[in-house]
Design a protein around this motif. Structure first.
Motif, PDB file in Angstrom:
ATOM      1  N   GLN A  13      10.423   0.361  23.737  1.00 23.77           N
ATOM      2  CA  GLN A  13      10.482  -1.042  22.920  1.00 23.77           C
ATOM      3  C   GLN A  13      10.934  -1.947  23.845  1.00 23.77           C
ATOM      4  O   GLN A  13      11.938  -1.587  24.745  1.00 23.77           O
ATOM      5  N   ALA A  14      11.002  -3.374  23.571  1.00 24.80           N
ATOM      6  CA  ALA A  14      11.825  -4.451  24.109  1.00 24.80           C
ATOM      7  C   ALA A  14      13.211  -4.068  24.084  1.00 24.80           C
ATOM      8  O   ALA A  14      13.702  -3.766  23.004  1.00 24.80           O
ATOM      9  N   GLY A  15      13.904  -4.412  25.288  1.00 25.98           N
ATOM     10  CA  GLY A  15      15.281  -4.167  25.291  1.00 25.98           C
ATOM     11  C   GLY A  15      15.512  -3.056  25.739  1.00 25.98           C
ATOM     12  O   GLY A  15      16.768  -2.391  26.294  1.00 25.98           O
ATOM     13  N   GLY A  16      14.741  -1.983  26.006  1.00 28.19           N
ATOM     14  CA  GLY A  16      14.834  -0.688  26.399  1.00 28.19           C
ATOM     15  C   GLY A  16      14.783  -0.455  27.980  1.00 28.19           C
ATOM     16  O   GLY A  16      14.572  -1.584  28.779  1.00 28.19           O
ATOM     17  N   TYR A  60      13.643  -8.669  45.294  1.00 26.54           N
ATOM     18  CA  TYR A  60      13.243  -8.797  43.722  1.00 26.54           C
ATOM     19  C   TYR A  60      12.363 -10.226  43.464  1.00 26.54           C
ATOM     20  O   TYR A  60      12.741 -11.151  43.890  1.00 26.54           O
ATOM     21  N   ALA A  61      11.581  -9.912  42.764  1.00 26.07           N
ATOM     22  CA  ALA A  61      10.874 -11.084  42.215  1.00 26.07           C
ATOM     23  C   ALA A  61      11.857 -11.753  41.212  1.00 26.07           C
ATOM     24  O   ALA A  61      12.568 -10.960  40.589  1.00 26.07           O
ATOM     25  N   GLY A  66      18.003  -9.166  38.423  1.00 28.80           N
ATOM     26  CA  GLY A  66      19.086  -8.924  37.275  1.00 28.80           C
ATOM     27  C   GLY A  66      18.679  -7.829  36.307  1.00 28.80           C
ATOM     28  O   GLY A  66      19.520  -7.447  35.598  1.00 28.80           O
ATOM     29  N   ARG A  67      17.483  -7.337  36.341  1.00 30.94           N
ATOM     30  CA  ARG A  67      17.073  -6.539  35.234  1.00 30.94           C
ATOM     31  C   ARG A  67      16.379  -5.210  35.744  1.00 30.94           C
ATOM     32  O   ARG A  67      16.943  -4.162  35.362  1.00 30.94           O
ATOM     33  N   GLN A  82      14.739   1.475  38.637  1.00 28.70           N
ATOM     34  CA  GLN A  82      15.330   1.430  37.233  1.00 28.70           C
ATOM     35  C   GLN A  82      15.116  -0.009  36.676  1.00 28.70           C
ATOM     36  O   GLN A  82      15.528  -0.889  37.142  1.00 28.70           O
ATOM     37  N   MET A  83      14.286   0.159  35.392  1.00 29.38           N
ATOM     38  CA  MET A  83      14.052  -1.206  34.719  1.00 29.38           C
ATOM     39  C   MET A  83      14.750  -1.162  33.394  1.00 29.38           C
ATOM     40  O   MET A  83      14.567  -0.376  32.560  1.00 29.38           O
TER      41      MET A  83
END
Length: 122
Positions: A13-16, A60-61, A66-67, A82-83
């Motif tokens: 899910q989004a945010g995961g 990083y693109a 940052g994510r 790691q995402m």
């Protein structure tokens, strides 16, 4: 010759978060720049992150900075992605690739894995 096998994709899910792994064969893994690329339907393949042979340099693109975090363990012949804070627009097939030298152009990568699908639902 280097063979690359990605794992860790899936539906989130989004945010995961998800952590991708890429296991490499061959004794010269530590010599390669490693990159993670992604390709969404109808879009060109793009590099999202790259790491130098020593791990001392990373790229990083802007869309993932940052994510996402790229790392490598040369003793295990493995590179990771790691995402965190995943967004629906991160949905794509993610590929691991290897090359000599410090660059991350898709055209310049020497070896590719077959990819792992990441789907982020809203």
């Amino acid at each position: 010759q280097v063979q690359l096998v990605e794992s860790g994709g899936g539906l989130v899910q989004a945010g995961g978060s998800l952590k991708l792994s890429c296991a490499a064969s061959g004794r010269t893994f530590s010599s390669y720049t490693m990159g993670w690329f992604r390709q969404a339907p109808g879009k060109e393949r793009e590099c999202v992150a790259a790491i130098s042979w020593s791990g001392g340099n990373t790229y990083y693109a802007a869309s993932v900075k940052g994510r996402f975090t790229i790392s490598r363990d040369n003793a295990k012949n493995t590179v990771y992605l790691q995402m965190n804070s995943l967004k629906p627009e991160d949905t794509a097939v993610y590929y691991c690739a290897a090359t000599y030298g410090w660059h991350w152009s898709p055209d310049g990568m020497a070896y590719w894995g077959k990819g792992t699908l990441v789907t982020v639902s809203s």
